[in-house]
Scaffold this motif. Structure first.
Motif, mmCIF file in Angstrom:
data_model
loop_
_atom_site.group_PDB
_atom_site.id
_atom_site.type_symbol
_atom_site.label_atom_id
_atom_site.label_comp_id
_atom_site.label_asym_id
_atom_site.label_seq_id
_atom_site.Cartn_x
_atom_site.Cartn_y
_atom_site.Cartn_z
ATOM 1 N N ASP A 2 -6.118 16.262 -14.416
ATOM 2 C CA ASP A 2 -5.593 16.596 -12.878
ATOM 3 C C ASP A 2 -5.124 15.467 -12.219
ATOM 4 N N THR A 3 -4.222 15.274 -11.541
ATOM 5 C CA THR A 3 -3.658 14.141 -10.788
ATOM 6 C C THR A 3 -3.136 14.542 -9.304
ATOM 7 N N LEU A 4 -3.272 13.926 -8.439
ATOM 8 C CA LEU A 4 -2.942 14.029 -7.049
ATOM 9 C C LEU A 4 -1.888 12.658 -6.765
ATOM 10 N N VAL A 5 -1.113 12.809 -6.011
ATOM 11 C CA VAL A 5 0.064 11.952 -6.089
ATOM 12 C C VAL A 5 0.106 11.473 -4.449
ATOM 13 N N LEU A 6 0.076 10.333 -4.211
ATOM 14 C CA LEU A 6 0.347 9.924 -2.972
ATOM 15 C C LEU A 6 1.748 8.967 -3.117
ATOM 16 N N ALA A 7 2.559 9.250 -2.043
ATOM 17 C CA ALA A 7 3.886 8.644 -2.054
ATOM 18 C C ALA A 7 3.545 7.428 -0.811
ATOM 19 N N ILE A 8 3.844 6.192 -1.250
ATOM 20 C CA ILE A 8 3.531 5.127 -0.499
ATOM 21 C C ILE A 8 4.825 4.089 -0.087
ATOM 22 N N GLY A 9 5.051 3.667 1.090
ATOM 23 C CA GLY A 9 6.123 2.849 1.394
ATOM 24 C C GLY A 9 6.796 2.961 2.280
ATOM 25 N N PRO A 10 7.726 2.234 2.839
ATOM 26 C CA PRO A 10 8.142 0.988 2.108
ATOM 27 C C PRO A 10 7.451 -0.110 2.239
ATOM 28 N N SER A 11 6.316 -0.019 3.076
ATOM 29 C CA SER A 11 5.514 -1.220 3.064
ATOM 30 C C SER A 11 4.084 -0.885 3.512
ATOM 31 N N LEU A 12 3.079 -1.485 3.190
ATOM 32 C CA LEU A 12 1.994 -0.988 2.984
ATOM 33 C C LEU A 12 0.934 -2.338 3.682
ATOM 34 N N ALA A 13 0.388 -1.853 4.982
ATOM 35 C CA ALA A 13 -0.578 -2.863 5.483
ATOM 36 C C ALA A 13 -2.039 -2.738 5.099
ATOM 37 N N PRO A 14 -2.921 -3.468 5.079
ATOM 38 C CA PRO A 14 -4.379 -3.442 4.767
ATOM 39 C C PRO A 14 -5.007 -2.273 5.503
ATOM 40 N N ALA A 15 -4.543 -1.863 6.879
ATOM 41 C CA ALA A 15 -5.332 -0.783 7.414
ATOM 42 C C ALA A 15 -4.695 0.460 7.018
ATOM 43 N N ASP A 16 -3.490 0.626 6.092
ATOM 44 C CA ASP A 16 -3.160 1.675 5.603
ATOM 45 C C ASP A 16 -4.082 2.252 4.431
ATOM 46 N N ALA A 17 -4.537 1.421 3.806
ATOM 47 C CA ALA A 17 -5.774 1.420 2.748
ATOM 48 C C ALA A 17 -6.525 2.500 3.334
ATOM 49 N N ALA A 18 -7.145 2.370 4.546
ATOM 50 C CA ALA A 18 -8.273 3.006 5.178
ATOM 51 C C ALA A 18 -7.621 4.635 5.550
ATOM 52 N N ARG A 19 -6.365 4.553 5.886
ATOM 53 C CA ARG A 19 -5.747 5.858 6.027
ATOM 54 C C ARG A 19 -5.573 6.833 4.821
ATOM 55 N N LEU A 20 -5.031 5.987 3.887
ATOM 56 C CA LEU A 20 -4.753 6.759 2.387
ATOM 57 C C LEU A 20 -6.077 7.110 1.963
ATOM 58 N N ALA A 21 -7.235 6.346 2.088
ATOM 59 C CA ALA A 21 -8.628 6.625 1.446
ATOM 60 C C ALA A 21 -8.982 7.934 2.337
ATOM 61 N N ALA A 22 -8.562 8.147 3.685
ATOM 62 C CA ALA A 22 -9.260 9.276 4.431
ATOM 63 C C ALA A 22 -8.412 10.355 3.766
ATOM 64 N N ARG A 23 -7.369 10.302 3.413
ATOM 65 C CA ARG A 23 -6.428 11.529 2.844
ATOM 66 C C ARG A 23 -7.271 11.883 1.541
ATOM 67 N N LEU A 24 -7.729 11.020 0.812
ATOM 68 C CA LEU A 24 -8.427 11.310 -0.480
ATOM 69 C C LEU A 24 -9.618 12.079 0.001
ATOM 70 N N ARG A 25 -10.374 11.626 1.031
ATOM 71 C CA ARG A 25 -11.616 12.487 1.215
ATOM 72 C C ARG A 25 -11.443 13.791 1.762
ATOM 73 N N ALA A 26 -10.129 13.926 2.199
ATOM 74 C CA ALA A 26 -9.960 15.156 2.797
ATOM 75 C C ALA A 26 -9.609 16.137 1.709
#
Length: 120
Positions: A2-26
């Motif tokens: 099974d896979t989950l796809v996250l679209a990222i860009g056009p840029s990514l700041a270190p703070a965005d990693a926490a937001r994306l990790a919250a999406r994974l926890r959800a």
């Protein structure tokens, strides 16, 4: 797998990693994907901040039991990952191909002929 796809860009700041990790926890536990494919094709001008954010996302994902793979990484992003030594930590996603049918070669495999081999 099974896979989950996250679209990222056009840029990514270190703070965005926490937001994306919250999406994974959800993600509901019943739909737990083994692999998270991060589509980074929209990251047009990657820099070390993007690499740092992706590394932070990988760390958070591993804590949640996921494995991150990158899809659509530009040559520049690949170079940055290699230069920082994170190309092994943030591997690229290889699109799975179907299995070869009986007596057929797997796609993407080329057979070479040695000039010294006798003709069949």
């Amino acid at each position: 797998m099974d896979t989950l796809v996250l679209a990222i860009g056009p840029s990514l700041a270190p703070a965005d990693a926490a937001r994306l990790a919250a999406r994974l926890r959800a993600v509901p536990r019943g739909h737990h994907a083994a692999v998270v494919v991060c589509d980074v094709g929209a990251v047009t001008d990657p820099d070390l901040g993007d690499v740092e954010a992706l590394a932070g996302l990988q760390l958070a994902a591993r804590r949640l039991g996921y494995r991150i793979r990158l899809r659509g990484a530009s040559d520049r992003l690949r170079e940055l990952l290699a230069l920082t030594g994170l190309d092994g930590v943030l591997p690229l996603w290889v699109e799975p191909v179907g299995e070869a049918e009986e007596r057929e070669e797997t796609l993407g495999v080329e057979e070479r002929v040695d000039p010294g081999d006798p003709a069949v």
